[in-house]
Design a protein around this motif. Structure first.
Motif, PDB file in Angstrom:
ATOM      1  N   ASP A  31       7.117  14.095   8.516  1.00 54.50           N
ATOM      2  CA  ASP A  31       6.928  14.594   7.469  1.00 54.50           C
ATOM      3  C   ASP A  31       6.267  14.529   6.247  1.00 54.50           C
ATOM      4  O   ASP A  31       6.248  14.267   5.337  1.00 54.50           O
ATOM      5  N   GLY A  32       5.215  12.827   6.757  1.00 61.16           N
ATOM      6  CA  GLY A  32       4.485  12.168   5.496  1.00 61.16           C
ATOM      7  C   GLY A  32       4.404  10.885   5.885  1.00 61.16           C
ATOM      8  O   GLY A  32       4.509  10.353   7.475  1.00 61.16           O
ATOM      9  N   THR A  33       4.097   9.910   4.623  1.00 61.75           N
ATOM     10  CA  THR A  33       4.303   8.504   5.357  1.00 61.75           C
ATOM     11  C   THR A  33       4.299   8.114   4.188  1.00 61.75           C
ATOM     12  O   THR A  33       4.872   8.242   3.315  1.00 61.75           O
ATOM     13  N   VAL A  34       5.080   6.521   4.601  1.00 58.75           N
ATOM     14  CA  VAL A  34       5.517   5.167   4.158  1.00 58.75           C
ATOM     15  C   VAL A  34       4.327   4.104   3.600  1.00 58.75           C
ATOM     16  O   VAL A  34       3.915   3.758   4.824  1.00 58.75           O
ATOM     17  N   GLN A  35       4.173   3.751   2.724  1.00 58.56           N
ATOM     18  CA  GLN A  35       2.747   2.514   2.337  1.00 58.56           C
ATOM     19  C   GLN A  35       3.696   1.961   1.339  1.00 58.56           C
ATOM     20  O   GLN A  35       4.495   1.860   0.406  1.00 58.56           O
ATOM     21  N   LEU A  36       3.857   0.410   2.420  1.00 60.97           N
ATOM     22  CA  LEU A  36       3.733  -0.774   1.535  1.00 60.97           C
ATOM     23  C   LEU A  36       2.547  -1.516   1.099  1.00 60.97           C
ATOM     24  O   LEU A  36       1.662  -1.917   2.204  1.00 60.97           O
ATOM     25  N   GLU A  37       2.864  -2.554  -0.060  1.00 59.62           N
ATOM     26  CA  GLU A  37       2.015  -2.871  -1.084  1.00 59.62           C
ATOM     27  C   GLU A  37       2.540  -4.173  -1.147  1.00 59.62           C
ATOM     28  O   GLU A  37       3.295  -3.815  -1.966  1.00 59.62           O
ATOM     29  N   LYS A  38       1.599  -5.204  -1.638  1.00 62.11           N
ATOM     30  CA  LYS A  38       2.437  -6.109  -2.402  1.00 62.11           C
ATOM     31  C   LYS A  38       2.696  -5.908  -3.943  1.00 62.11           C
ATOM     32  O   LYS A  38       1.576  -5.349  -4.483  1.00 62.11           O
ATOM     33  N   GLY A  39       3.260  -6.472  -3.995  1.00 60.82           N
ATOM     34  CA  GLY A  39       4.121  -6.122  -5.667  1.00 60.82           C
ATOM     35  C   GLY A  39       3.010  -6.903  -7.072  1.00 60.82           C
ATOM     36  O   GLY A  39       2.435  -7.907  -6.261  1.00 60.82           O
ATOM     37  N   GLU A  43       6.572  -7.269 -10.774  1.00 65.96           N
ATOM     38  CA  GLU A  43       6.993  -6.384 -10.058  1.00 65.96           C
ATOM     39  C   GLU A  43       7.851  -6.498  -8.287  1.00 65.96           C
ATOM     40  O   GLU A  43       8.246  -7.957  -7.784  1.00 65.96           O
ATOM     41  N   ALA A  44       8.787  -5.386  -7.936  1.00 63.19           N
ATOM     42  CA  ALA A  44       9.333  -6.244  -6.384  1.00 63.19           C
ATOM     43  C   ALA A  44       8.151  -6.594  -5.244  1.00 63.19           C
ATOM     44  O   ALA A  44       7.244  -6.698  -6.013  1.00 63.19           O
ATOM     45  N   LEU A  45       8.733  -7.094  -4.666  1.00 65.21           N
ATOM     46  CA  LEU A  45       8.049  -7.928  -3.873  1.00 65.21           C
ATOM     47  C   LEU A  45       6.602  -7.234  -2.931  1.00 65.21           C
ATOM     48  O   LEU A  45       5.243  -7.392  -2.984  1.00 65.21           O
ATOM     49  N   VAL A  46       7.155  -5.822  -2.612  1.00 60.43           N
ATOM     50  CA  VAL A  46       6.514  -4.760  -1.733  1.00 60.43           C
ATOM     51  C   VAL A  46       7.097  -3.907  -2.336  1.00 60.43           C
ATOM     52  O   VAL A  46       8.498  -3.668  -2.802  1.00 60.43           O
ATOM     53  N   GLN A  47       5.521  -3.282  -2.862  1.00 56.00           N
ATOM     54  CA  GLN A  47       6.039  -1.783  -3.411  1.00 56.00           C
ATOM     55  C   GLN A  47       6.116  -0.466  -2.345  1.00 56.00           C
ATOM     56  O   GLN A  47       5.105  -0.571  -1.629  1.00 56.00           O
ATOM     57  N   ILE A  48       6.858   0.415  -2.079  1.00 55.02           N
ATOM     58  CA  ILE A  48       7.006   1.560  -1.613  1.00 55.02           C
ATOM     59  C   ILE A  48       6.276   3.049  -1.993  1.00 55.02           C
ATOM     60  O   ILE A  48       7.699   2.874  -3.358  1.00 55.02           O
ATOM     61  N   ARG A  49       5.805   2.986  -1.502  1.00 55.19           N
ATOM     62  CA  ARG A  49       5.305   4.772  -1.742  1.00 55.19           C
ATOM     63  C   ARG A  49       5.196   5.616  -0.529  1.00 55.19           C
ATOM     64  O   ARG A  49       5.048   5.474   0.284  1.00 55.19           O
ATOM     65  N   VAL A  50       5.821   6.572  -1.457  1.00 56.23           N
ATOM     66  CA  VAL A  50       5.725   7.860   0.320  1.00 56.23           C
ATOM     67  C   VAL A  50       5.731   8.891  -0.013  1.00 56.23           C
ATOM     68  O   VAL A  50       5.314   9.743  -1.071  1.00 56.23           O
ATOM     69  N   SER A  51       4.783   9.650   0.776  1.00 53.60           N
ATOM     70  CA  SER A  51       4.280  10.312   1.017  1.00 53.60           C
ATOM     71  C   SER A  51       4.120  11.631   1.612  1.00 53.60           C
ATOM     72  O   SER A  51       3.999  11.343   2.847  1.00 53.60           O
ATOM     73  N   PRO A  52       4.853  12.518   1.122  1.00 56.46           N
ATOM     74  CA  PRO A  52       5.331  13.537   2.519  1.00 56.46           C
ATOM     75  C   PRO A  52       3.668  14.634   2.346  1.00 56.46           C
ATOM     76  O   PRO A  52       2.466  14.163   2.058  1.00 56.46           O
ATOM     77  N   LEU A  53       3.315  15.470   3.654  1.00 58.06           N
ATOM     78  CA  LEU A  53       2.574  16.010   4.214  1.00 58.06           C
ATOM     79  C   LEU A  53       3.151  17.377   4.338  1.00 58.06           C
ATOM     80  O   LEU A  53       4.063  17.457   3.992  1.00 58.06           O
ATOM     81  N   ASP A  54       1.797  18.305   4.265  1.00 59.80           N
ATOM     82  CA  ASP A  54       2.000  19.646   4.217  1.00 59.80           C
ATOM     83  C   ASP A  54       2.497  19.814   5.095  1.00 59.80           C
ATOM     84  O   ASP A  54       3.034  21.328   5.107  1.00 59.80           O
ATOM     85  N   GLU A  55       2.122  19.673   6.817  1.00 59.68           N
ATOM     86  CA  GLU A  55       2.769  20.120   7.576  1.00 59.68           C
ATOM     87  C   GLU A  55       3.826  19.219   8.425  1.00 59.68           C
ATOM     88  O   GLU A  55       3.427  17.872   8.335  1.00 59.68           O
TER      89      GLU A  55
END
Length: 68
Positions: A31-39, A43-55
């Motif tokens: 039901d979404g995605t998790v994106q990890l990128e360098k901070g 910032e923290a060493l790894v930034q976490i972004r969560v994106s929900p999907l419509d479906e």
């Protein structure tokens, strides 16, 4: 400091070493995605972004990559 679940801790342990400057790791969920990128600095060493999907996705890995 906020605590994180054992599942998220495992994701970070497994994927954080491959997160590099200019590269991101994208993890697909049902039901979404998790994106990890360098901070950035400060910032923290790894930034976490969560994106929900419509479906909600209802496909198998085999179906997703079939024909690639």
């Amino acid at each position: 400091m906020k605590s994180i679940s054992k599942e998220l801790e495992r994701v970070l342990e497994d994927y954080a070493p491959i997160v590099k400057e200019g590269q991101q790791v994208l993890i697909g969920l049902l039901d979404g995605t998790v994106q990890l990128e360098k901070g950035q600095e400060g910032e923290a060493l790894v930034q976490i972004r969560v994106s929900p999907l419509d479906e909600r996705l209802e496909m198998t890995v085999d179906a997703l990559f079939h024909g690639m």
